[in-house]
Design a protein around this motif. Structure first.
Motif, PDB file in Angstrom:
ATOM      1  N   HIS A  90       0.827  -1.207   0.000  1.00 38.84           N
ATOM      2  CA  HIS A  90       0.000   0.000   0.000  1.00 38.84           C
ATOM      3  C   HIS A  90       0.866   1.263   0.000  1.00 38.84           C
ATOM      4  CE1 HIS A  90      -3.302   2.730   1.059  1.00 38.84           C
ATOM      5  NE2 HIS A  90      -2.424   3.287   1.879  1.00 38.84           N
ATOM      6  N   GLY A  91       1.854   1.296   0.894  1.00 44.34           N
ATOM      7  CA  GLY A  91       2.715   2.469   0.985  1.00 44.34           C
ATOM      8  C   GLY A  91       3.518   2.693  -0.291  1.00 44.34           C
ATOM      9  N   SER A  92       4.063   1.606  -0.856  1.00 46.22           N
ATOM     10  CA  SER A  92       4.850   1.728  -2.087  1.00 46.22           C
ATOM     11  C   SER A  92       3.985   2.211  -3.252  1.00 46.22           C
ATOM     12  CB  SER A  92       5.482   0.376  -2.439  1.00 46.22           C
ATOM     13  OG  SER A  92       6.372  -0.039  -1.425  1.00 46.22           O
ATOM     14  N   ALA A  93       2.754   1.679  -3.330  1.00 48.41           N
ATOM     15  CA  ALA A  93       1.849   2.094  -4.404  1.00 48.41           C
ATOM     16  C   ALA A  93       1.483   3.570  -4.268  1.00 48.41           C
ATOM     17  CB  ALA A  93       0.586   1.237  -4.386  1.00 48.41           C
ATOM     18  N   SER A  94       1.260   4.019  -3.040  1.00 49.38           N
ATOM     19  CA  SER A  94       0.918   5.431  -2.812  1.00 49.38           C
ATOM     20  C   SER A  94       2.072   6.343  -3.212  1.00 49.38           C
ATOM     21  CB  SER A  94       0.559   5.649  -1.339  1.00 49.38           C
ATOM     22  OG  SER A  94      -0.552   4.870  -0.965  1.00 49.38           O
ATOM     23  N   ILE A  95       3.288   5.946  -2.848  1.00 44.42           N
ATOM     24  CA  ILE A  95       4.473   6.740  -3.208  1.00 44.42           C
ATOM     25  C   ILE A  95       4.659   6.763  -4.716  1.00 44.42           C
ATOM     26  CG2 ILE A  95       6.995   6.835  -3.047  1.00 44.42           C
ATOM     27  CD1 ILE A  95       6.691   5.640  -0.203  1.00 44.42           C
ATOM     28  N   ALA A  96       4.509   5.591  -5.359  1.00 42.89           N
ATOM     29  CA  ALA A  96       4.676   5.513  -6.811  1.00 42.89           C
ATOM     30  C   ALA A  96       3.612   6.329  -7.538  1.00 42.89           C
ATOM     31  CB  ALA A  96       4.619   4.057  -7.263  1.00 42.89           C
ATOM     32  N   ALA A  97       2.384   6.327  -7.014  1.00 43.84           N
ATOM     33  CA  ALA A  97       1.314   7.104  -7.629  1.00 43.84           C
ATOM     34  C   ALA A  97       1.619   8.598  -7.561  1.00 43.84           C
ATOM     35  CB  ALA A  97      -0.012   6.808  -6.930  1.00 43.84           C
ATOM     36  N   THR A  98       2.080   9.042  -6.399  1.00 48.43           N
ATOM     37  CA  THR A  98       2.420  10.461  -6.245  1.00 48.43           C
ATOM     38  C   THR A  98       3.585  10.849  -7.147  1.00 48.43           C
ATOM     39  OG1 THR A  98       1.689  10.389  -3.936  1.00 48.43           O
ATOM     40  CG2 THR A  98       3.081  12.244  -4.584  1.00 48.43           C
ATOM     41  N   ALA A  99       4.619  10.005  -7.197  1.00 48.83           N
ATOM     42  CA  ALA A  99       5.781  10.289  -8.034  1.00 48.83           C
ATOM     43  C   ALA A  99       5.398  10.354  -9.507  1.00 48.83           C
ATOM     44  CB  ALA A  99       6.857   9.231  -7.808  1.00 48.83           C
ATOM     45  N   SER A 100       4.557   9.422  -9.956  1.00 50.91           N
ATOM     46  CA  SER A 100       4.135   9.409 -11.356  1.00 50.91           C
ATOM     47  C   SER A 100       3.377  10.684 -11.711  1.00 50.91           C
ATOM     48  CB  SER A 100       3.247   8.184 -11.627  1.00 50.91           C
ATOM     49  OG  SER A 100       3.955   6.989 -11.418  1.00 50.91           O
ATOM     50  N   MET A 101       2.518  11.124 -10.799  1.00 54.95           N
ATOM     51  CA  MET A 101       1.737  12.324 -11.061  1.00 54.95           C
ATOM     52  C   MET A 101       2.624  13.566 -11.112  1.00 54.95           C
ATOM     53  SD  MET A 101      -1.676  13.626  -9.111  1.00 54.95           S
ATOM     54  CE  MET A 101      -0.812  13.671  -7.550  1.00 54.95           C
ATOM     55  N   VAL A 102       3.589  13.655 -10.201  1.00 58.39           N
ATOM     56  CA  VAL A 102       4.487  14.806 -10.196  1.00 58.39           C
ATOM     57  C   VAL A 102       5.336  14.835 -11.462  1.00 58.39           C
ATOM     58  CG1 VAL A 102       6.435  15.900  -9.030  1.00 58.39           C
ATOM     59  CG2 VAL A 102       4.536  14.989  -7.683  1.00 58.39           C
ATOM     60  N   PHE A 103       5.833  13.674 -11.889  1.00 65.21           N
ATOM     61  CA  PHE A 103       6.604  13.625 -13.128  1.00 65.21           C
ATOM     62  C   PHE A 103       5.731  13.969 -14.338  1.00 65.21           C
ATOM     63  CE2 PHE A 103       9.691  10.834 -10.769  1.00 65.21           C
ATOM     64  CZ  PHE A 103      10.767  11.718 -10.878  1.00 65.21           C
ATOM     65  N   ALA A 104       4.451  13.592 -14.283  1.00 69.19           N
ATOM     66  CA  ALA A 104       3.534  13.974 -15.358  1.00 69.19           C
ATOM     67  C   ALA A 104       3.361  15.489 -15.393  1.00 69.19           C
ATOM     68  CB  ALA A 104       2.182  13.288 -15.152  1.00 69.19           C
ATOM     69  N   MET A 105       3.280  16.115 -14.228  1.00 66.08           N
ATOM     70  CA  MET A 105       3.191  17.576 -14.168  1.00 66.08           C
ATOM     71  C   MET A 105       4.415  18.221 -14.823  1.00 66.08           C
ATOM     72  SD  MET A 105       2.022  18.120 -10.206  1.00 66.08           S
ATOM     73  CE  MET A 105       0.491  17.493  -9.523  1.00 66.08           C
ATOM     74  N   ILE A 106       5.589  17.707 -14.476  1.00 67.33           N
ATOM     75  CA  ILE A 106       6.829  18.260 -15.030  1.00 67.33           C
ATOM     76  C   ILE A 106       6.850  18.105 -16.541  1.00 67.33           C
ATOM     77  CG2 ILE A 106       9.339  18.017 -15.075  1.00 67.33           C
ATOM     78  CD1 ILE A 106       9.156  17.084 -12.141  1.00 67.33           C
ATOM     79  N   THR A 107       6.434  16.935 -17.023  1.00 70.13           N
ATOM     80  CA  THR A 107       6.416  16.683 -18.465  1.00 70.13           C
ATOM     81  C   THR A 107       5.455  17.626 -19.170  1.00 70.13           C
ATOM     82  OG1 THR A 107       6.898  14.342 -18.059  1.00 70.13           O
ATOM     83  CG2 THR A 107       6.061  14.923 -20.228  1.00 70.13           C
ATOM     84  N   LEU A 108       4.268  17.823 -18.611  1.00 63.67           N
ATOM     85  CA  LEU A 108       3.289  18.724 -19.223  1.00 63.67           C
ATOM     86  C   LEU A 108       3.756  20.173 -19.200  1.00 63.67           C
ATOM     87  CD1 LEU A 108      -0.074  17.248 -17.876  1.00 63.67           C
ATOM     88  CD2 LEU A 108       0.737  17.251 -20.236  1.00 63.67           C
ATOM     89  N   ALA A 109       4.498  20.525 -18.159  1.00 60.36           N
ATOM     90  CA  ALA A 109       4.964  21.913 -18.038  1.00 60.36           C
ATOM     91  C   ALA A 109       5.907  22.309 -19.166  1.00 60.36           C
ATOM     92  CB  ALA A 109       5.651  22.114 -16.692  1.00 60.36           C
ATOM     93  N   VAL A 110       6.567  21.335 -19.775  1.00 62.40           N
ATOM     94  CA  VAL A 110       7.534  21.639 -20.837  1.00 62.40           C
ATOM     95  C   VAL A 110       7.085  21.090 -22.188  1.00 62.40           C
ATOM     96  CG1 VAL A 110       9.482  21.757 -19.255  1.00 62.40           C
ATOM     97  CG2 VAL A 110       8.878  19.560 -20.276  1.00 62.40           C
ATOM     98  N   SER A 111       5.836  20.645 -22.276  1.00 65.41           N
ATOM     99  CA  SER A 111       5.314  20.108 -23.530  1.00 65.41           C
ATOM    100  C   SER A 111       4.484  21.171 -24.225  1.00 65.41           C
ATOM    101  CB  SER A 111       4.467  18.860 -23.261  1.00 65.41           C
ATOM    102  OG  SER A 111       4.005  18.291 -24.465  1.00 65.41           O
ATOM    103  N   GLY A 112       5.012  21.745 -25.292  1.00 63.84           N
ATOM    104  CA  GLY A 112       4.356  22.838 -26.002  1.00 63.84           C
ATOM    105  C   GLY A 112       2.928  22.568 -26.433  1.00 63.84           C
ATOM    106  N   PRO A 113       2.641  21.417 -27.077  1.00 67.00           N
ATOM    107  CA  PRO A 113       1.279  21.155 -27.551  1.00 67.00           C
ATOM    108  C   PRO A 113       0.229  21.085 -26.450  1.00 67.00           C
ATOM    109  CG  PRO A 113       2.850  19.706 -28.645  1.00 67.00           C
ATOM    110  CD  PRO A 113       3.591  20.385 -27.539  1.00 67.00           C
ATOM    111  N   ALA A 114       0.642  20.989 -25.195  1.00 65.98           N
ATOM    112  CA  ALA A 114      -0.337  20.927 -24.100  1.00 65.98           C
ATOM    113  C   ALA A 114      -1.130  22.220 -23.980  1.00 65.98           C
ATOM    114  CB  ALA A 114       0.365  20.623 -22.778  1.00 65.98           C
ATOM    115  N   GLY A 115      -0.579  23.320 -24.478  1.00 66.54           N
ATOM    116  CA  GLY A 115      -1.266  24.605 -24.384  1.00 66.54           C
ATOM    117  C   GLY A 115      -0.784  25.408 -23.194  1.00 66.54           C
ATOM    118  N   PRO A 116      -0.855  26.735 -23.275  1.00 69.30           N
ATOM    119  CA  PRO A 116      -0.301  27.575 -22.207  1.00 69.30           C
ATOM    120  C   PRO A 116      -0.965  27.387 -20.854  1.00 69.30           C
ATOM    121  CG  PRO A 116      -1.588  28.877 -23.778  1.00 69.30           C
ATOM    122  CD  PRO A 116      -1.421  27.533 -24.378  1.00 69.30           C
ATOM    123  N   THR A 117      -2.278  27.190 -20.820  1.00 72.18           N
ATOM    124  CA  THR A 117      -2.970  27.041 -19.538  1.00 72.18           C
ATOM    125  C   THR A 117      -2.559  25.756 -18.839  1.00 72.18           C
ATOM    126  OG1 THR A 117      -4.878  28.284 -20.375  1.00 72.18           O
ATOM    127  CG2 THR A 117      -5.208  26.929 -18.401  1.00 72.18           C
TER     128      THR A 117
END
Length: 227
Positions: A133-160
């Protein structure tokens, strides 16, 4: 034919794709809101130890609000999948992949319940279920944060979407680092409880705002005509 220098009208399949993505964004916003409400109700109404406990304690076996908690977690997992489906074409493939990964680990964390108190090392003795449970929760949070970082630098995602992801990532990274450090040095306590709730609140706000932005995006992703 479209006039030179002007975008061509979107094809029927492309227009339908835009509608489907906006629908996915709307569904993601609804799942995020419903999931957040369900988890909040389970945590607030449950007999947990307040801020010194983990949010996951609302879902332990035998809790009167365990079902509400699990439904909320699964709704949040579905929201991550839907946000990935709502992203415009051309976005780095890593973003929807990370969101899908986060959704899977979120679902695992909601399905595999921890024992009473959700103990975690190094200061507490944990069961296999606690570790999963703890490992899955940590992995879920890490995946989401990395997704945020990826979207922040992905031009086609749009400025908003890029702006929302950049702000969320900038806030989430130090909070996650603080939780990890506190868990290793101090262990369970009100500080970890507050930090965990701040991270979860930030994740919900990011998911809701991003899903809403994608749902309200009415710009068709049309091909430009060639001269």
């Amino acid at each position: 034919m479209a006039e030179p220098g002007r975008p061509a009208a979107p094809t029927v399949p492309r227009a339908r794709g835009d509608i489907a993505r906006r629908a996915a964004g709307s569904a993601a916003a609804g799942c995020t809101l419903a999931g957040a409400v369900a988890v909040t109700l389970a945590v607030v109404a449950g007999p947990g130890p307040g801020l010194t406990g983990y949010v996951s304690e609302a879902g332990i076996a035998g809790s009167a609000h365990a079902t509400t908690y699990r439904i909320g977690i699964l709704a949040l997992a579905g929201a991550l999948l839907l946000i990935g489906a709502a992203l415009p074409p051309g976005v780095w493939a890593a973003a929807p992949a990370l969101l899908a990964t986060g959704a899977v680990f979120t679902a695992v964390s909601g399905t595999v319940t921890c024992s009473d108190g959700c103990p975690l090392p190094p200061f507490e003795r944990a069961t296999t279920a606690d570790l999963v449970h703890g490992s899955a929760s940590i992995a879920a949070t890490a995946s989401m944060v990395f997704a945020m970082i990826t979207l922040a630098v992905s031009g086609p995602a749009g400025p908003t979407v890029r702006r929302l992801a950049g702000v969320a990532a900038a806030l989430a990274l130090p909070l996650c680092a603080a939780v990890g450090l506190t868990m290793l040095v101090i262990g369970r306590g009100s500080l970890v409880g507050v930090l965990e709730r701040l991270i979860l609140a930030l994740a919900v706000l990011w998911g809701l705002s991003t899903a809403t932005a994608l749902a309200l995006c009415k710009e068709p992703h049309a091909f430009r005509s060639f001269r």
